[in-house]
Enzyme design. Structure first.
Site, PDB file in Angstrom:
ATOM      1  N   ASP A 241       0.892  -1.108   0.620  1.00  0.00           N
ATOM      2  CA  ASP A 241       0.480  -0.401  -0.183  1.00  0.00           C
ATOM      3  C   ASP A 241       0.618   1.372  -0.220  1.00  0.00           C
ATOM      4  O   ASP A 241       1.463   1.426   1.183  1.00  0.00           O
ATOM      5  CB  ASP A 241      -0.778  -0.047   0.954  1.00  0.00           C
ATOM      6  CG  ASP A 241      -1.884   0.930   1.298  1.00  0.00           C
ATOM      7  OD1 ASP A 241      -1.645   2.306   0.748  1.00  0.00           O
ATOM      8  OD2 ASP A 241      -2.694   1.468   2.153  1.00  0.00           O
ATOM      9  N   ASP A 310      -7.037   2.746  -3.694  1.00  0.00           N
ATOM     10  CA  ASP A 310      -8.319   3.292  -2.538  1.00  0.00           C
ATOM     11  C   ASP A 310      -8.454   4.998  -2.811  1.00  0.00           C
ATOM     12  O   ASP A 310      -9.790   4.550  -3.051  1.00  0.00           O
ATOM     13  CB  ASP A 310      -7.028   3.075  -1.137  1.00  0.00           C
ATOM     14  CG  ASP A 310      -7.428   3.241  -0.057  1.00  0.00           C
ATOM     15  OD1 ASP A 310      -8.370   3.448   0.156  1.00  0.00           O
ATOM     16  OD2 ASP A 310      -6.826   3.225   1.111  1.00  0.00           O
ATOM     17  N   LYS A 335     -13.792   0.577   1.546  1.00  0.00           N
ATOM     18  CA  LYS A 335     -14.438   0.921   2.696  1.00  0.00           C
ATOM     19  C   LYS A 335     -15.287   1.532   3.104  1.00  0.00           C
ATOM     20  O   LYS A 335     -15.020   2.560   2.222  1.00  0.00           O
ATOM     21  CB  LYS A 335     -12.785   1.889   3.184  1.00  0.00           C
ATOM     22  CG  LYS A 335     -11.480   1.068   2.780  1.00  0.00           C
ATOM     23  CD  LYS A 335      -9.791   2.079   3.775  1.00  0.00           C
ATOM     24  CE  LYS A 335      -8.898   1.282   4.038  1.00  0.00           C
ATOM     25  NZ  LYS A 335      -7.714   2.442   3.715  1.00  0.00           N
ATOM     26  N   ARG A 364      -9.849   0.207   9.210  1.00  0.00           N
ATOM     27  CA  ARG A 364      -9.011   1.213   9.031  1.00  0.00           C
ATOM     28  C   ARG A 364      -8.604   1.148  10.356  1.00  0.00           C
ATOM     29  O   ARG A 364      -8.599   0.794  11.222  1.00  0.00           O
ATOM     30  CB  ARG A 364     -10.199   2.441   9.553  1.00  0.00           C
ATOM     31  CG  ARG A 364     -11.329   2.787   8.354  1.00  0.00           C
ATOM     32  CD  ARG A 364     -10.805   2.983   6.630  1.00  0.00           C
ATOM     33  NE  ARG A 364      -9.612   3.549   6.827  1.00  0.00           N
ATOM     34  CZ  ARG A 364     -10.117   5.021   6.145  1.00  0.00           C
ATOM     35  NH1 ARG A 364     -11.159   4.876   5.104  1.00  0.00           N
ATOM     36  NH2 ARG A 364      -9.631   5.963   5.621  1.00  0.00           N
ATOM     37  N   SER A 365      -6.705   1.826   9.903  1.00  0.00           N
ATOM     38  CA  SER A 365      -5.949   2.218  11.114  1.00  0.00           C
ATOM     39  C   SER A 365      -6.550   2.546  12.680  1.00  0.00           C
ATOM     40  O   SER A 365      -6.031   1.763  13.634  1.00  0.00           O
ATOM     41  CB  SER A 365      -4.662   3.230  10.732  1.00  0.00           C
ATOM     42  OG  SER A 365      -5.707   4.927  11.277  1.00  0.00           O
ATOM     43  N   LYS A 386      -7.927  -6.999   2.947  1.00  0.00           N
ATOM     44  CA  LYS A 386      -6.581  -6.760   4.042  1.00  0.00           C
ATOM     45  C   LYS A 386      -6.129  -6.555   5.158  1.00  0.00           C
ATOM     46  O   LYS A 386      -7.820  -6.322   6.023  1.00  0.00           O
ATOM     47  CB  LYS A 386      -6.559  -4.535   3.362  1.00  0.00           C
ATOM     48  CG  LYS A 386      -5.530  -4.711   2.351  1.00  0.00           C
ATOM     49  CD  LYS A 386      -5.418  -3.328   1.908  1.00  0.00           C
ATOM     50  CE  LYS A 386      -4.270  -3.010   2.885  1.00  0.00           C
ATOM     51  NZ  LYS A 386      -4.248  -0.943   2.718  1.00  0.00           N
TER      52      LYS A 386
END
Length: 425
Positions: A241, A310, A335, A364-365, A386
């Site tokens: 990424d 993305d 997402k 998401r982070s 992912k």
């Protein structure tokens, strides 16, 4: 009819201790659906707006009290009495209430949290797990996971322009082996990096190891050493990424790489050379979110890896349609909070599915336990997904989820992605 009786929102915190919204949707017959909106660290300029208070006296401006109030005082009254199973109507009411392109009035985080809470309530009313409700049928496989093991970015002593270096255990015989292989490589990588650095590696903000070098090739060689040491050579491939919007200089139309500024063509050509040396399943966000010419060039140039968007696509159907028409990507990262409602996210997925494009769910982070992306990954029967680093509770929860679903579903196999892998061609 399964009418909504009550909607309540509150402020909690995500895995990075940043304020987030949690919503309960309660039906007249007592079913409760609960939803939370995760947030990313790398956020595209076209994503649904995350409404924060900018109050310096609470969480340094990151609190979400306004968004909570918007749910309780604006969205809830509009949805009380509506049929919770009619997802499209519910989402359309909220989109119209907001009235802005990026959901800036009520907040994309507010609208999205309500959207997924309604879907959870609908699944419970039907006595189904959410992934079963989404699948509308039997689960026949679970996706291949991919693991973010080294994180790039700007550090005190170096800048690694590529955001995430991932491993993909695509030749594991089942999901249990895929998880074990990846955990063991991640643990071995700490030893490899310690030997390289002369000290233990630092942990990055996304829980992978902090990049030890500005040179992507060196990092890939170190990860390959860990793979080889574990006896998994030929069973685990790579993914990247790049998140190149973070390293793009608009003034000069260049990208940073190994301490220099280079053109889009030079960056694509560099990555193409990496794909001839290392096996890559996919390359994500290789270029800036507005660099359509660069993505088109990448598709023409790189033939040994899938090119995914993305920040380029932000789970937006119109953007994916444009990308498809111009042959800019092989697929996109799914997402749903980027677009702001489940209905819009599924519309984008349907377009991808009907046009031979890949849709790859990702958390998401700033993740949460029970992220709906996992239900989407299983319920939509996607080939791979992912994952974050195999560290931290909400990330481990996603791995346990995959193994649990596989066990409960007869058991079911892990997806075979051999037909999608381009480096063997």
């Amino acid at each position: 009819m399964m009418k909504i009786k009550e909607i309540k929102a509150r402020q909690l915190i995500d895995c990075k201790c940043r304020p987030m919204i949690e919503v309960d949707v309660i039906t007249e017959d007592g079913y409760i659906g609960r939803g939370s909106a995760p947030t990313g660290s790398s956020v595209g300029m076209y994503e649904a707006f995350v409404l924060r208070d900018n109050n310096p006296n609470e969480y340094k401006g990151l609190s979400v009290r306004k968004a909570v109030e918007n749910i309780n005082n604006v969205i809830a009254p509009a949805l009380i009495g509506k049929n919770v199973i009619d997802q499209e109507k519910i989402d359309r009411i909220m989109i119209d209430l907001d009235g802005t392109e990026l959901k800036t009035r009520l907040g994309g985080n507010a609208i999205y949290s309500v959207s997924i809470a309604c879907m959870h309530a609908a699944a419970k009313r039907k006595g189904l797990e959410l992934y079963e409700y989404i699948a509308n049928g039997a689960i026949t496989s679970v996706p291949v996971p991919s693991f973010n093991v080294i994180n790039g970015g700007k550090y005190d002593n170096l800048v690694q322009p590529f955001n995430e270096f991932l491993i993909v255990p695509y030749k594991a015989k089942n999901i249990e082996e895929a998880v074990e292989m990846s955990v063991l490589v991640f643990q071995e990588l700490e030893k490899v990096l310690t030997n390289y650095l002369g000290r233990k590696p630092n942990i990055a903000s996304s829980y992978g190891y902090a990049a030890p070098s500005e040179d992507p090739e060196i990092i890939l060689e170190l990860i390959q050493s860990a793979i080889d040491n574990c006896g998994y050579k030929g069973k685990i491939a790579f993914a990247l990424d790049c998140a190149s919007s973070e390293m793009y200089d608009k003034a000069t139309d260049t990208y940073q790489l190994k301490g220099k500024q280079i053109s889009a063509i030079e960056l694509v050509d560099y990555v193409e050379k990496l794909t001839t040396k290392f096996d890559f399943v996919f390359i994500e966000d290789l270029l800036d979110e507005n660099d359509w010419k660069g993505f088109i060039y990448a598709i023409k140039t790189i033939d040994k890896a899938l090119i995914l968007g993305d920040d380029l696509i932000v789970t937006n159907k119109d953007k994916l349609m444009y990308a498809h028409q111009n042959h800019a990507v092989h697929g996109f990262i799914l997402k749903p909070n980027q677009i702001g409602t489940i209905t819009e996210a599924l519309d984008t997925f349907d377009f991808a599915h009907n046009n031979g494009l890949l849709a790859i769910p990702s958390g998401r982070s700033g993740g949460v336990i029970g992220d709906i992306c996992m239900d989407l990954a299983v319920g939509l029967h996607v080939p791979f997904i992912k994952n974050g680093a195999p560290r931290s509770g909400e990330r481990i929860d996603k791995l346990n989820y995959l193994m649990r679903v596989a066990d409960l579903s007869n058991p079911c196999p892990m997806s075979d992605i051999s037909s999608l892998v381009k480096f063997n061609n």
